[in-house]
Design a protein around this motif. Structure first.
Motif, PDB file in Angstrom:
ATOM      1  N   ARG A  68       0.873  -1.101  -0.093  1.00 25.82           N
ATOM      2  CA  ARG A  68      -0.044  -0.012  -0.050  1.00 25.82           C
ATOM      3  C   ARG A  68       0.773   1.262  -0.150  1.00 25.82           C
ATOM      4  O   ARG A  68       2.008   1.088   0.213  1.00 25.82           O
ATOM      5  N   ARG A  70       1.859   5.138   1.328  1.00 20.02           N
ATOM      6  CA  ARG A  70       1.628   5.875   2.507  1.00 20.02           C
ATOM      7  C   ARG A  70       1.966   7.634   2.131  1.00 20.02           C
ATOM      8  O   ARG A  70       3.055   7.468   1.837  1.00 20.02           O
ATOM      9  N   THR A 165      -6.198  10.157   3.269  1.00 24.30           N
ATOM     10  CA  THR A 165      -5.023   9.705   3.958  1.00 24.30           C
ATOM     11  C   THR A 165      -5.200   8.928   5.100  1.00 24.30           C
ATOM     12  O   THR A 165      -5.331   9.445   6.281  1.00 24.30           O
ATOM     13  N   SER A 167      -3.717   6.544   6.428  1.00 26.10           N
ATOM     14  CA  SER A 167      -2.638   6.244   7.544  1.00 26.10           C
ATOM     15  C   SER A 167      -2.788   7.241   8.648  1.00 26.10           C
ATOM     16  O   SER A 167      -2.320   6.791   9.842  1.00 26.10           O
ATOM     17  N   LEU A 170      -4.833   5.278  11.432  1.00 18.87           N
ATOM     18  CA  LEU A 170      -4.439   4.028  11.928  1.00 18.87           C
ATOM     19  C   LEU A 170      -3.760   3.785  13.002  1.00 18.87           C
ATOM     20  O   LEU A 170      -2.538   4.618  13.186  1.00 18.87           O
ATOM     21  N   PRO A 172      -0.893   1.728  14.496  1.00 15.36           N
ATOM     22  CA  PRO A 172       0.111   0.875  13.662  1.00 15.36           C
ATOM     23  C   PRO A 172       0.312  -0.351  14.589  1.00 15.36           C
ATOM     24  O   PRO A 172       0.900  -1.368  13.826  1.00 15.36           O
ATOM     25  N   ALA A 178      -4.368  -1.799  10.642  1.00 18.88           N
ATOM     26  CA  ALA A 178      -3.069  -1.322   9.732  1.00 18.88           C
ATOM     27  C   ALA A 178      -2.941  -1.866   8.540  1.00 18.88           C
ATOM     28  O   ALA A 178      -2.204  -1.172   7.646  1.00 18.88           O
ATOM     29  N   GLY A 182      -4.627   2.114   2.722  1.00 20.75           N
ATOM     30  CA  GLY A 182      -3.823   2.957   1.961  1.00 20.75           C
ATOM     31  C   GLY A 182      -4.033   4.259   1.539  1.00 20.75           C
ATOM     32  O   GLY A 182      -5.139   4.443   1.952  1.00 20.75           O
ATOM     33  N   ASP A 183      -3.234   5.217   1.354  1.00 24.32           N
ATOM     34  CA  ASP A 183      -3.360   6.487   0.993  1.00 24.32           C
ATOM     35  C   ASP A 183      -3.637   6.710  -0.448  1.00 24.32           C
ATOM     36  O   ASP A 183      -2.764   6.008  -1.227  1.00 24.32           O
TER      37      ASP A 183
END
Length: 357
Positions: A68, A70, A165, A167, A170, A172, A178, A182-183
């Protein structure tokens, strides 16, 4: 492409497209530009395994994701939306639209819509601009809103962008979220046109169920936080009940797919491509099996990008168009499901679109 799809494609090129029961002369929103953008930072499964206590194979088998993207520090939703929007404008052949709609749940600034900033960055200061918040179904809800404005004569062209976005939301250390998200950003330009044209969007299927909002939500970061006086404010991390979300996504998208095809006047077996929100590879597979449809008709890019929320459907369309998996004349059904809960669907006969890259 099936023999039927090839025949329809040839007929569409000669006669302006095959929209089933579309009524010639009825105003419609016509897809005329497409673009997308992914951050350059790629995160393969192997980079997540040690922290999450799982293997790369487990992630791929469970979710269907190998890697993915970021967003780098200092880059977030507006920046990605501008990149995708610029490519969609290039695809349509000129840089002007009357309005910009940004579908996102990850605004750069709390309380501020990102669409006006996106419009300004694209040289569209003065254009109408606002955000749409319907999570993973946001882009399709944005298309629906744009179609209404075009049909009413309010605008002639509208840029609809899905960008998230994820991320930023999320945890981690959470193996349930997690690895999934994805972005990225994807965008489409719609113009006012005729329902019989290739690229004309069919009737929309829209729905929600706020009673199940707890299945996918981030408790922290909202206005309610200021009333939480004991125990500290919750962390603004996305939490998800994977088992129940799977059931809801399967049922709601199945309905959206079937109703979208029916409203277009198409038997499901005669649909050439299904472009669904890339939530989880298992959902798409289960949906294809439940509807007794061949999986080769179901477009997919989740392996490379993960679940990109509001960007998912436009990213998928742009990637499939560039790769030739979507061809002029393909009868195509779009559907999405996400937090809220919210879902949406529509249809189109795929037009010939220039690359915005």
């Amino acid at each position: 492409m099936s023999a039927e799809g090839a025949a329809r494609g040839s007929a569409g090129a000669a006669a302006g497209g095959d929209l089933g029961g579309a009524e010639t002369g009825r105003p419609a929103a016509v897809l005329c530009g497409l673009g997308s953008w992914l951050p350059p930072v790629e995160v393969p499964n192997e980079q997540l395994c040690d922290r999450l206590g799982v293997t790369a194979a487990w992630i791929e088998q469970r979710i269907g994701v190998r890697s993915r993207r970021r967003a780098a520090s200092g880059t977030a939703t507006v920046a990605m939306a501008v990149e995708a929007g610029a490519r969609a404008l290039k695809s349509q052949g000129h840089a002007r639209v009357d309005a910009v709609l940004l579908a996102t749940v990850t605004s750069d600034h709390l309380g501020l819509a990102g669409a006006p900033e996106v419009a300004a960055e694209l040289g569209l200061t003065g254009a109408a601009a606002f955000d749409v918040s319907a999570a993973c179904a946001g882009f399709l809800h944005g298309l629906s809103a744009a179609a209404g404005y075009l049909a009413a004569g309010t605008f002639e062209r509208v840029l609809v962008i899905g960008a998230d976005t994820m991320s930023a939301l999320l945890d981690p250390d959470d193996p349930g979220t997690a690895p999934i998200f994805g972005d990225g950003a994807g965008a489409a330009v719609l113009r006012a046109g005729d329902a019989a044209e290739p690229g004309a969007l069919g009737p929309f299927v829209l729905g929600s169920d706020g009673g199940r909002r707890h299945l996918i939500q981030a408790d922290g970061g909202g206005a309610l936080d200021r009333y939480r006086c004991t125990g500290g404010a919750p962390l603004p991390y996305l939490r998800m009940d994977g088992r129940e979300v799977f059931k809801q996504a399967l049922g709601r998208m199945s309905t959206a797919v079937q109703e979208s095809a029916a409203r277009a006047g198409w038997p499901l077996a005669e649909v050439d491509r299904f472009a669904l929100h890339q939530a989880d590879a298992r959902i798409s597979g289960a949906l294809a099996r439940s509807l007794a449809l061949p999986e080769h008709k179901w477009l997919s890019n989740i392996e490379q990008v993960g679940n990109t929320c509001g960007a998912s459907v436009p990213l998928l369309l742009d990637h499939a168009n560039a790769a030739g998996a979507l061809r002029p004349g393909h009868r195509t059904v779009l559907a999405a499901f996400g937090a809220g809960l919210a879902w949406a669907g529509t249809s189109t006969v795929w037009p010939r679109l220039a690359s915005g890259a």
